[in-house]
Design a protein around this motif. Sequence first.
Motif, PDB file in Angstrom:
ATOM      1  N   VAL A  88       0.829  -1.206   0.000  1.00 54.96           N
ATOM      2  CA  VAL A  88       0.000   0.000   0.000  1.00 54.96           C
ATOM      3  C   VAL A  88       0.863   1.257   0.000  1.00 54.96           C
ATOM      4  O   VAL A  88       0.578   2.244  -0.691  1.00 54.96           O
ATOM      5  N   ALA A  89       1.967   1.215   0.751  1.00 54.40           N
ATOM      6  CA  ALA A  89       2.795   2.407   0.941  1.00 54.40           C
ATOM      7  C   ALA A  89       3.693   2.710  -0.251  1.00 54.40           C
ATOM      8  O   ALA A  89       4.045   3.875  -0.492  1.00 54.40           O
ATOM      9  N   GLY A  90       4.098   1.668  -0.974  1.00 52.04           N
ATOM     10  CA  GLY A  90       5.074   1.875  -2.027  1.00 52.04           C
ATOM     11  C   GLY A  90       6.491   1.899  -1.464  1.00 52.04           C
ATOM     12  O   GLY A  90       6.728   1.618  -0.290  1.00 52.04           O
ATOM     13  N   ASP A  91       7.451   2.249  -2.312  1.00 51.27           N
ATOM     14  CA  ASP A  91       8.854   2.178  -1.929  1.00 51.27           C
ATOM     15  C   ASP A  91       9.363   3.416  -1.202  1.00 51.27           C
ATOM     16  O   ASP A  91      10.389   3.367  -0.525  1.00 51.27           O
ATOM     17  N   ASP A  92       8.681   4.542  -1.373  1.00 52.46           N
ATOM     18  CA  ASP A  92       9.210   5.803  -0.857  1.00 52.46           C
ATOM     19  C   ASP A  92       8.777   6.030   0.582  1.00 52.46           C
ATOM     20  O   ASP A  92       7.992   6.930   0.889  1.00 52.46           O
ATOM     21  N   VAL A  93       9.265   5.190   1.485  1.00 53.13           N
ATOM     22  CA  VAL A  93       8.974   5.306   2.914  1.00 53.13           C
ATOM     23  C   VAL A  93      10.281   5.627   3.623  1.00 53.13           C
ATOM     24  O   VAL A  93      11.192   4.805   3.688  1.00 53.13           O
ATOM     25  N   LYS A  94      10.367   6.829   4.150  1.00 52.74           N
ATOM     26  CA  LYS A  94      11.608   7.295   4.774  1.00 52.74           C
ATOM     27  C   LYS A  94      11.450   7.560   6.272  1.00 52.74           C
ATOM     28  O   LYS A  94      12.366   7.329   7.041  1.00 52.74           O
TER      29      LYS A  94
END
Length: 332
Positions: A88-94
């Motif tokens: 759900v979040a995708g790859d761009d989780v910082k």
Amino acid sequence: MTHPTPAPHGSPAHSQPHGHGSHEVGHGAHDSHGHGTHAQESHGTHAQESHGTHAHEHEQDGLAELLDLDAELFAPYLAASMRSIAEVAGDDVKRVVDLGAGSGTGTFALLKQFPSAQVTAVDSSAHMLEQLTRTAAAKNLDSRVHPLEADAGTSLPGVTDADLVWASASMHHMDDPTATLDIIFKALRPGGLLAIAELDGMPRFLADDAVPERPGLEGRCREALTTLHDEEVPHMGADWGALLASAGFTLEDERTESLELRPQSGGSAGLYAHGTLSRIRGALVGRIDPADLEALDTLVNGGLVDVRHRDDLVVRSTRQLWIARRPTDSGS
């Protein structure tokens, strides 16, 4: 991401529990009456305070061990939950927040799933956060972990623009879930995610005839704990989907899974069962038949039927996951 008999209202364990990130541990195991009330911890002689602090830390060490055992046994479920969030979040989780981080099992699962992320580990217990920080250093992950001692039911100081908040077995402890969800909503960036993991109570381990002279023992213990939780933790079992919608979130996913493990004897499952049943005993005094209490003692006292020696344990737990998004057009 914990828990695992509930603590009295006003205690640190109640205002901000120790989550564990798997779903953790089971209520009656991680919500423990072993914690004293805030008033009790704040008064008395220096010697009494020192003893109280030591006892409290010892209790938390036992809880941390139980949380780690839960995470070990249910590691596939935790990993699957993390993958579901990532889908759900995708790859761009910082920027990630672990709400009620406890021993850090959720924190480290988040770091593994999101290799570019920094995690703010939030807990009300300085002792738990110290343990978590030591573990992070041992794993060479300390540069990515930022401990924050705070009561999330009141505020998340300095937390803004988070991509993801993970709350495992912690939300049901909040005195005012609506207010807590508002705090989390404001801590997220527009489009950020909140994942709430909960479970249906104490895990089950035993067949009905595990103690032949007291058939159905574990079921009666669970029933007594449920009554206690209704009194002490009224938001356990809440409809988080409805609460999330009311708080302005958009529900992205909701799932319930009934898990069943049939482990080999002599391993982690026996220790997990022993820790869980030992921790609930004090809360059950006066709430179950004395004969049941005596039978429970035989399961944890090191004798022949002690759960650490049994080969018939089946670990059952029902766990729920909600994934919700702060809308991109929401205000600050």
